[in-house]
Scaffold this active site. Structure first.
Site, PDB file in Angstrom:
ATOM      1  N   ASP A   1      17.890  -4.898   7.759  1.00 18.37           N
ATOM      2  CA  ASP A   1      16.795  -4.576   8.664  1.00 18.37           C
ATOM      3  C   ASP A   1      16.692  -3.054   8.705  1.00 18.37           C
ATOM      4  OD1 ASP A   1      15.021  -4.099  10.698  1.00 18.37           O
ATOM      5  OD2 ASP A   1      15.991  -5.430  12.158  1.00 18.37           O
TER       6      ASP A   1
ATOM      7  N   SER B   1      -0.799   5.055  -0.257  1.00 20.76           N
ATOM      8  CA  SER B   1      -2.158   4.681  -0.643  1.00 20.76           C
ATOM      9  C   SER B   1      -3.125   5.721  -0.111  1.00 20.76           C
ATOM     10  CB  SER B   1      -2.532   3.299  -0.074  1.00 20.76           C
ATOM     11  OG  SER B   1      -2.926   3.396   1.284  1.00 20.76           O
TER      12      SER B   1
ATOM     13  N   TYR C   1      -1.696   3.047  10.715  1.00 18.59           N
ATOM     14  CA  TYR C   1      -1.547   2.865   9.266  1.00 18.59           C
ATOM     15  C   TYR C   1      -1.798   4.175   8.539  1.00 18.59           C
ATOM     16  CZ  TYR C   1      -2.423   1.073   4.538  1.00 18.59           C
ATOM     17  OH  TYR C   1      -2.381   0.841   3.184  1.00 18.59           O
TER      18      TYR C   1
ATOM     19  N   THR D   1      -0.648  -9.559  -5.184  1.00 18.70           N
ATOM     20  CA  THR D   1       0.518 -10.008  -4.408  1.00 18.70           C
ATOM     21  C   THR D   1       0.252 -11.406  -3.852  1.00 18.70           C
ATOM     22  OG1 THR D   1      -0.299  -9.123  -2.298  1.00 18.70           O
ATOM     23  CG2 THR D   1       0.976  -7.622  -3.707  1.00 18.70           C
TER      24      THR D   1
END
Length: 316
Positions: free
Chosen positions: A73, A156, A168, A203
């Site tokens: 984790d 990205s 994001y 994906t």
């Protein structure tokens, strides 16, 4: 002797494909994730997502490498420290770290302003940005003494345009800046850091979306990159005679791959990212002061990004 790579967040998605890509190149790949049982994870729409770290590791081995699953984790610093100690105990070195682990909130792609989404969406700043810093810290403490290695960040163009909301975007911009500033500290050590703008990827999630909306996603899948392509690009950068020059940069995979002579199997058309434009580079300027051993001068160019109107819809 096999090179040793660590790919974080590899149960499914980009990380799974990137791990397979390193396997194709003959690497020993440690794959981290939290999924023990296939089907335990769910997509944005509640659909069951396949994939575990053990399955990814088996795919790495089947591809020609050696896959090693590692339950971790990345929100837990203790587990991360134990992971890197395990790699040192078992391998004695680390050649590649690819930071891919990212918290994906169930409302990520909902067309709502950030205040109408759950506050929990900000956890991408923890597992995504902070976790990449922590893993890179551990990796550098291995790589710098051995005098070699590459630290990669999966990013990205969401770092320089609106995509999925401010959390994001801030995470993507943040990891681009991590690569840039880490280069400053790593310079001369033999270790390089790069941020890679991956295009839309083939994906589990995108294939599910294609089945649900075949007409909408036909062109998307046709132009999307295989995630294995990213691993080949990172390996190519590490082997390039220009690796020191490329270090610290945010690089479009499709563009740097052309320079390195790397192709994405079965993909003849350019990726969306290639069509959308360049991330504008933060560059260094070598000066006479640097030649004399003094502090180098830095030039930071403004980030520029041109988005064609016809390509905006799929990003919303």
């Amino acid at each position: 002797m096999r090179k040793i790579a660590l790919v974080t967040g590899g149960s499914r998605g980009a990380g799974r494909g990137i791990a397979r890509g390193f396997g194709e190149l003959g690497y020993t790949v440690y794959v981290t994730g939290r999924t023990l049982q296939s089907g335990a994870a769910k997509g944005w729409d509640g659909s069951i997502l396949p994939g575990t770290v053990a399955e990814t590791a088996a795919e790495v081995t089947a591809a020609g490498g050696q896959g090693i699953p590692a339950i971790c984790d990345h929100a837990d610093d203790g587990q991360v420290a134990a992971l890197f100690q395990r790699i040192m105990d078992e391998q004695g070195r680390l050649d590649v770290l690819f930071n891919n682990a990212t918290y994906i909130h169930s409302q990520l792609i909902e067309k709502k302003p950030f205040w109408e989404k759950d506050l929990d969406a900000v956890r991408i700043m923890d597992v995504g940005l902070r976790s990449a810093y922590v893993a890179s810290w551990h990796a550098a403490r291995i790589m710098v003494p051995q005098g070699s290695g590459i630290i990669g960040f999966g990013s990205s163009f969401g770092g320089s345009c609106y995509m999925h909301g401010p959390a994001y975007g801030a995470q993507k911009a943040g990891i681009d800046k991590l690569a840039h500033d880490m280069e400053h500290d790593l310079r001369g050590s033999g270790v390089v850091a790069v941020s890679i703008w991956m295009g839309p990827l083939v994906t589990e999630r995108s294939l599910i979306a294609q089945k649900t909306n075949p007409e909408q996603y036909e062109d998307f899948i046709d132009s999307a990159e295989n995630p294995e392509f990213t691993a080949h690009v990172v390996d190519g950068i590490d082997k390039s005679p220009r690796r020191d020059e490329l270090s610290g940069q945010t690089l479009i995979a499709a563009e740097i791959a052309r320079e390195l002579g790397i192709t994405d199997r079965g993909k003849e058309r350019p990726s969306y990212r290639e069509m959308l434009g360049s991330p504008g580079r933060r560059t260094r300027q070598r000066s006479t002061k640097r030649a004399r051993g003094r502090e180098p001068q830095w030039v930071t160019k403004r980030w520029q990004f041109a988005i064609r109107p016809q390509n905006k819809a799929w990003m919303a």
